[in-house]
Design a protein around this motif. Structure first.
Motif, short mmCIF file in Angstrom:
data_model
loop_
_atom_site.label_atom_id
_atom_site.label_comp_id
_atom_site.label_asym_id
_atom_site.label_seq_id
_atom_site.Cartn_x
_atom_site.Cartn_y
_atom_site.Cartn_z
N ALA A 129 3.76 -2.93 -44.66
CA ALA A 129 4.86 -2.31 -43.89
C ALA A 129 4.94 -2.93 -42.50
O ALA A 129 6.02 -3.22 -42.00
CB ALA A 129 4.63 -0.81 -43.79
N GLU A 130 3.77 -3.14 -41.90
CA GLU A 130 3.76 -3.74 -40.56
C GLU A 130 4.33 -5.16 -40.60
O GLU A 130 5.03 -5.59 -39.69
CB GLU A 130 2.33 -3.74 -40.03
CG GLU A 130 2.15 -4.37 -38.66
CD GLU A 130 1.85 -5.86 -38.74
OE1 GLU A 130 1.18 -6.29 -39.69
OE2 GLU A 130 2.30 -6.61 -37.84
N ASN B 109 6.54 -6.00 -42.59
CA ASN B 109 7.89 -5.87 -43.15
C ASN B 109 8.08 -6.80 -44.35
O ASN B 109 9.09 -7.50 -44.48
CB ASN B 109 8.96 -6.14 -42.10
CG ASN B 109 10.31 -5.58 -42.53
OD1 ASN B 109 10.39 -4.65 -43.34
ND2 ASN B 109 11.37 -6.14 -42.01
N HIS C 217 6.03 3.32 -39.22
CA HIS C 217 5.85 1.87 -39.20
C HIS C 217 7.15 1.15 -38.88
O HIS C 217 7.17 -0.07 -38.73
CB HIS C 217 5.37 1.37 -40.57
CG HIS C 217 3.93 1.66 -40.89
ND1 HIS C 217 3.46 2.94 -41.04
CD2 HIS C 217 2.89 0.83 -41.08
CE1 HIS C 217 2.15 2.88 -41.33
NE2 HIS C 217 1.79 1.61 -41.36
N SER D 67 0.05 -0.07 -45.49
CA SER D 67 0.33 -0.05 -44.07
C SER D 67 0.50 -1.48 -43.54
O SER D 67 1.39 -1.76 -42.74
CB SER D 67 -0.82 0.66 -43.34
OG SER D 67 -0.67 0.54 -41.95
N SER D 68 -0.35 -2.37 -44.03
CA SER D 68 -0.27 -3.76 -43.58
C SER D 68 1.04 -4.41 -44.04
O SER D 68 1.71 -5.09 -43.27
CB SER D 68 -1.47 -4.51 -44.13
OG SER D 68 -1.40 -5.87 -43.76
#
Lengths: 293, 389, 551
Positions: A116-117, A119, A170, A113-114
């Protein structure tokens, strides 16, 4: 007529002699992903069947470098690797994660998730065999509803986590599903993802012969049925919003379940419930695709 | 004022954290994964300020946890790139699994750790239990007493790490070192560039020369790998001493591996690490002024424990008073117990008195040390560490 | 040799897993092996259908022609008149629709005639002289197969021209004269010696023939028309169907009479009826069989109806009377027809109260023919009105083979061609002293085809010329395939049991244990194959099989 695929002419990146089970769809999928990615790639492979398939020291079954992180850290490791390669000016070198659904949706989800955030620039491939297969087929959050696993002998009581939707939420540049049973679609998506930058997440459905209870030669048939029944629709989400559906729903989910021993115990009302879930999921996907136009 | 720009050494008023940040900048790491935690945050903030000003050319990766920090560090290092990070307390603990991983990977990562109490319960005080609890992970460990020593030691750490392909942890006490302000000599960039050779590891993750890291090993391979790590550790004291000597030649500052302060002729020696060494120095001066034959042995390199140097430093000493600012339940003070083991079997070894002096960050004033030394001298030591206030 | 053993490093790989021969894991090995396609098994001439269609698909019509003419020298004829049991057996019919094999054969045959491709002989001359008696499809087929293998062949034909029932029985709107003559000439051009107008009519003539040759193939056909028991041999206004067709096909005038009743339900009866329609007559057919049971092909029946033939099915002629004044009155009734296990055996149950009458000028009886066996009496055994022949067409009499209508109730043209071929091959082996070959293995079933790789595609349309045009000019009814259509239709062939080099086996192996072989085809790398069977399961043509291994 049958289409001639380029596979026979390619320089292999995955080699023979690896320890995958006979008929393993994980190995077959990775073979084709690697063939599209090519030699200017570094792979990140956490503990998983793929890590074993990667070979015992000092032998590797891949002709590209592979780094094996701890199970919960694939996306973080890939981020560090990516940045290091960038500082060396190796901007064309691809960073490819080949992680299982356990290492992606469960223990590895936080750092995914991190990444993805942020990018981060990587192609993250989730090899989704719907369970912790390497440790003996225990459930993961990616195990579907009612499936029997090593830790849910009476069938899993909750639904499958939708990784693609989560990644789309995301806002990653590219999130898609694919399977080697639809090889041209898979290769197109890998090639497309390879040409992009940023966080690209591909979820591949990997029928596990031992974990799902399939014959050695039935892996591709199971994947086809998963797609055709709508249990695993093929679709792409670009920038978190533009949805394109790449498969059709043509068979009842019961046909798909019938092939697998992990569903041998399901009751008719559970099959009906699964059909309703699949139908609802399909409808939702179609709506999203329409709204994206 | 920008010391690096002047081309010469400049003294700047810096906290321990900022001194660490300066050292990290000068070492020119290329990848810095980092996560904030009190009281380390000024390190990370200073580095991001350097970067925003165009003075620090590195990829700073603000990942979402310390476990991810170290997970990102390792493959970056294995790609053949210099890596730095910093953390404290809970963050260090969260990395524990990956600390083992880094050492096994022979990744020469340098990390600064601000020693802070470990939960639970929650607290933010100076305490070295966090890093001492990592003593089995295969990281080389230094403990520093001042902002100047912090800067110098981070730079020495890169040199030792990259020579031996071992990760190195540089520890500084929360607030006493991390936030205390003193004039710090910041060396010019050219000096550091001359001191730290280019990092060129023999193996790396590189598609041009494909080799993989992490494939499952046999028992025999694992056994040999551990032996190789041990062999590398055996070289650390000598290389640390050499790195310190080289640094002294360039800067005039030497810190040693084991520092003997007024130990000549001392019958009783205080032995400690980190900020308490500074307080102990004052206590030794006081005692000497009253005619007591007391000295201080400050242990700078904790891992590997420099047994030979310690034995040499304590030769002829009757009593050693070990001050621990840490607590391992059932063992007591880590330094106390390690010293006892290091001295075991040494003929004429001193009596070792273990004192749990600074656990939880309690203040350790000079008079207290004076009192502990007087009480311990000549007394029969107990095997267990004693709680003192 | 005291070199120290270098232990493998514990980190950083140095080699490839190819050193592990995972082939030791398996208990069965996949093989690329050719297997018969079901069309081949069903084909009366044993044609290698998958092979020639594959060549046609790649645009190699000459190659397709060569493969076709291994077994059948009459592709253009067969492509018009064959009853195509291959299409009934075609695995594609379980997928969407059977491949249009017959019309593809016609396409290749027509192209070969247009290009004037000759038939090719296999070898130099052999010493051995075979007599073929009868110039119909069986005889011509046998003459072809023997001649191309170098044997000296003399063909004795009772009539003026070659072709048998292909010439005299099948009308030109079904089989163009030019096409037939072209394919016959091509056989003769190989060097078959002809004796036209040379019947072998007596036992003495037959004995002389046998004495003068190393082997004899009897293919004299069945030319004696069966008679309706209800009609006397000399009832006026009654004509035998074969005679009528011979006249129509030979350009001679047809019997007079506006209104004609044709008795019979087979192809010959329909040929007679439709020929009469082209001569402008009003035609009604009486068939014992119901519409669904008719032995004629469904296309023929549809075409006949389009051309205005009236069919009264399930009907039996009881008697023919002169009408007062002109013409005949035919008494008939409706019946239930039950076919027997053999062709020619059946049961008919008249339905009470179903009598009816039809007025006509002529009655054409077309209910089948029997062979004339008197020349062979005492020399060759006969059973049930046919010469006895085994699966190699050998009669119990040494040196004598028989095939076609003289020895079989299988009366289709291509069945006769097949019998001629089998006889020739058997004669060939007998003359060389070789044993008969083993039978082919079982054909590839639909279950062995990875049908999901074959997109659905409709069968090529089978257009016919309009009925009015057909009746007006008497030209061919069925149109051929265009070149693009033919390629598209050939592409629908699954190629059952025959590798099409699609690389699927290479593509789906998780162990990269199948690769293209240097000289073409594929090889399975036994060192690494784990025997999972994915390649076999995913082969789009069923051209692979697992073979159990024993160690």
């Amino acid at each position: 007529m049958v289409e001639l695929l380029p596979a026979a002419n390619e320089e292999p990146v995955l080699c023979s002699g690896h320890a995958a089970c006979p008929g393993c769809i994980d190995a077959l999928s990775v073979r084709h992903v690697l063939a599209v990615m090519g030699p200017d790639t570094v792979a990140v492979v956490p503990p998983s069947c793929m890590a074993i398939i990667a070979g015992p020291q000092p032998y590797s079954s891949l002709t590209i470098p592979v780094y094996q992180p701890t199970l919960e850290a694939s996306a973080a490791a890939a981020s560090g690797l990516r940045r290091a390669l960038d500082t060396q000016g190796k901007h064309a070198t691809q960073v490819l994660v080949l992680a299982g659904d356990g290492g992606t949706c469960d223990i590895g989800f936080q750092c995914l998730s991190s990444a993805a955030e942020r990018n981060e620039d990587m192609l993250y491939v989730c090899l989704d065999n719907e369970g912790y297969m390497n440790t003996g087929a225990q459930k993961s959050s990616s195990t579907p509803h009612y499936a029997r696993t090593g830790s849910t002998p009476a069938g899993k009581t909750t639904r499958k986590k939708n990784l693609t939707a989560l990644m789309a939420a995301h806002g990653v540049p590219y999130a898609a599903t694919a399977t080697v049973a639809h090889l041209a679609d898979l290769r197109r998506k890998v090639a497309k993802a390879k040409s992009m930058r940023g966080m690209r997440v591909l979820t591949l459905l990997i029928p596990c012969l031992d974990g799902w209870g399939l014959r050695d030669d039935a892996g591709l048939a199971a994947a086809r049925l998963a797609v055709d029944s709508g249990a695993f629709p093929l679709y792409e989400v670009e920038d978190g919003t533009r949805v394109t559906v790449n498969s059709a729903k043509t068979r009842p989910v019961a046909d798909y379940l019938a092939l697998q021993r992990r569903y041998r115990h399901v009751a008719p009302e559970q099959v009906a419930a699964l059909q309703a879930e699949v139908d609802e999921g399909w409808e939702r996907l179609q709506r999203q695709a329409r709204e994206a136009v | 004022m920008n010391p690096a720009a002047t081309g010469g050494t400049t003294a700047v008023l810096l906290t321990g954290n900022h001194a660490v940040a300066w050292a990290a900048r000068l070492a020119r790491p290329k990848v810095v994964p980092v996560y904030p935690i009190t009281p380390q945050t000024p390190v990370l903030e200073r580095l991001t300020e350097f970067q925003a000003a165009g003075e620090f050319d590195a990829e700073i990766i603000t990942v979402e946890s310390e476990h991810s920090v170290m997970s990102a560090c390792i493959p970056a290092s294995l790609a053949g790139v210099r890596v730095f990070t910093a953390t404290a307390s809970q963050g260090l603990l969260l990395m524990h699994e990956v600390l083992h991983y880094a050492a096994g990977a022979r990744a020469p990562i340098v990390m600064a750790n601000v020693n802070r109490t470990v939960a639970s319960p929650w607290a933010f005080w100076p305490d070295q239990t966090d890093s001492l609890a990592q003593r089995d992970t295969g990281w080389v460990q230094y403990y520093v007493e001042s902002p100047q020593e912090a800067l110098d030691t981070v730079l020495q750490a890169f040199r030792v790490a990259e020579q031996l392909l071992l990760p190195v942890l540089v520890n500084l006490d929360a607030f006493y070192v991390s936030h205390s302000l003193e004039p710090v000599e910041v060396p010019p960039q050219e000096l550091v560039d001359g001191y730290l050779p280019r990092f060129e590891p023999p193996h790396r993750l590189d598609p041009a020369h494909p080799e993989s890291w992490g494939n499952v090993v046999s028992q025999d391979m694992f056994n040999r790998h551990r032996q190789a790590i041990e062999q590398a550790f055996a070289k650390v004291p000598a290389l640390a001493a050499e790195a310190d000597r080289e640094w002294a030649e360039r800067t005039g500052r030497a810190w040693g591996v084991v520092e003997r302060y007024r130990c000549d002729g001392a019958r009783t020696v205080v032995l400690t690490m980190g900020s308490m060494a500074g307080t102990a120095r004052d206590a030794v001066d006081l005692l000497r002024d009253t005619g007591q034959a007391v000295g201080l042995v400050k242990l700078r390199l904790f891992r590997p424990l420099p047994v030979a140097a310690l034995r040499a430093a304590l030769e002829g000493v009757d009593d050693v008073v070990v001050l621990d600012r840490n607590h391992s339940p059932g063992t007591g003070g880590v330094l106390h117990q390690e010293l006892r083991a290091a001295l075991y079997g040494l003929p004429g070894a001193p009596r070792v008195h273990g004192r749990l002096a600074g656990v939880g960050g309690v203040n350790v004033p000079v008079p207290a040390i004076v009192r502990w030394v007087s009480d311990a001298t000549g007394s029969e030591p107990r095997p267990e560490s004693m709680w003192v206030r | 040799m005291n070199a120290p053993m270098t232990l493998p490093p514990p980190t950083w790989t140095t080699g490839s897993t190819v050193v592990f021969k995972t082939g030791t894991w398996r208990s069965a090995l996949p093989l690329h092996r050719e297997a018969p396609s079901p069309c081949r098994e069903a084909c009366p001439v044993g044609g290698e259908v998958a092979e020639w269609i594959g060549l046609a698909r790649r645009g190699d019509l000459r190659g397709a022609f060569r493969v076709l003419t291994r077994h059948n020298p009459f592709p253009a004829v067969a492509g018009r008149v064959c009853h195509h049991p291959c299409e009934s057996a075609c695995n594609r019919s379980a997928h969407d629709e059977a491949v249009s094999i017959c019309r593809l054969e016609r396409h290749v045959g027509d192209h070969a005639l247009a290009e004037r491709w000759p038939l090719e002989a296999e070898r130099e001359e052999r010493s051995g002289h075979v007599a073929v008696v009868g110039g119909g499809p069986a005889g011509l087929s046998a003459a072809y197969q023997l001649r191309r293998r170098g044997w000296r062949v003399t063909l004795f034909e009772a009539g003026r021209r070659l072709g048998g029932l292909m010439a005299s029985g099948i009308p030109s709107y079904r089989l163009s004269r030019a096409v037939l003559d072209g394919e016959i000439e091509r056989i003769v051009a190989l060097g078959v010696e002809l004796r036209l107008n040379s019947p072998v009519a007596t036992p003495e003539a037959f004995d002389a023939l046998r004495a003068g040759h190393d082997a004899v193939f009897v293919a004299t056909g069945a030319a004696r028309p069966k008679r309706l028991p209800a009609i006397g041999a000399t009832t006026p206004g009654v004509v035998d169907g074969a005679t009528l067709l011979a006249a129509a096909n030979g350009g001679a005038p047809l019997p007079a009479g506006e209104r004609v009743v044709v008795v019979g339900g087979g192809s010959a009866a329909f040929d007679a009826a439709r020929s009469l329609r082209r001569a402008g007559r009003a035609v009604t057919m009486l068939t014992l069989e119901s519409r669904a049971q008719l032995p004629a092909q469904p296309d023929e029946v549809d075409e006949a109806i389009e051309e205005g033939v009236a069919i009264v099915d399930g009907a039996m002629l009881r008697a023919v009377h002169r009408n007062n004044g002109a013409g005949l009155r035919i008494d008939a009734c409706r019946v239930n027809f039950t076919p027997g296990r053999e062709r020619g055996r059946f049961e008919v149950q008249p339905l009470p109260g179903s009598d009816f009458a039809v007025d006509a000028d002529t009655v054409v009886v077309s209910i089948g023919q029997d062979p004339e066996l008197s020349p062979f009496a005492g020399a060759v055994e006969a059973t049930g009105g046919l010469l006895a022949a085994d699966e190699g067409q050998a009669t119990p009499t040494a040196g004598v083979w028989a095939g076609g209508d003289v020895s079989s109730l299988a009366r289709y043209v291509t069945q006769a061609v097949g019998m001629g071929e089998r006889a020739a091959l058997d004669i060939h082996r007998w003359l060389l002293g070789e044993p008969r070959p083993a039978a082919l293995p079982a054909p590839v079933p639909y279950a062995a085809i990875a049908h999901w790789y074959h997109p659905q595609a409709a069968r090529a349309a089978s257009p016919r010329r309009g009925a009015a045009d057909r009746l007006a000019d008497g030209g061919e009814v069925q149109l051929g395939l265009g070149a693009a259509e033919a390629v598209a239709e050939a592409a629908r062939c699954f190629s059952c049991g025959h590798c099409i080099a699609c690389d699927q086996c290479v593509t789906v192996c998780p162990d990269l244990a199948v690769r293209r072989a240097a000289g073409g085809g594929y090889e399975v790398l036994a060192d690494w194959c784990k025997g999972c069977g994915l390649c076999v399961h995913e082969c789009p043509t069923g051209a692979m099989a697992m073979q159990e291994e024993r160690r």
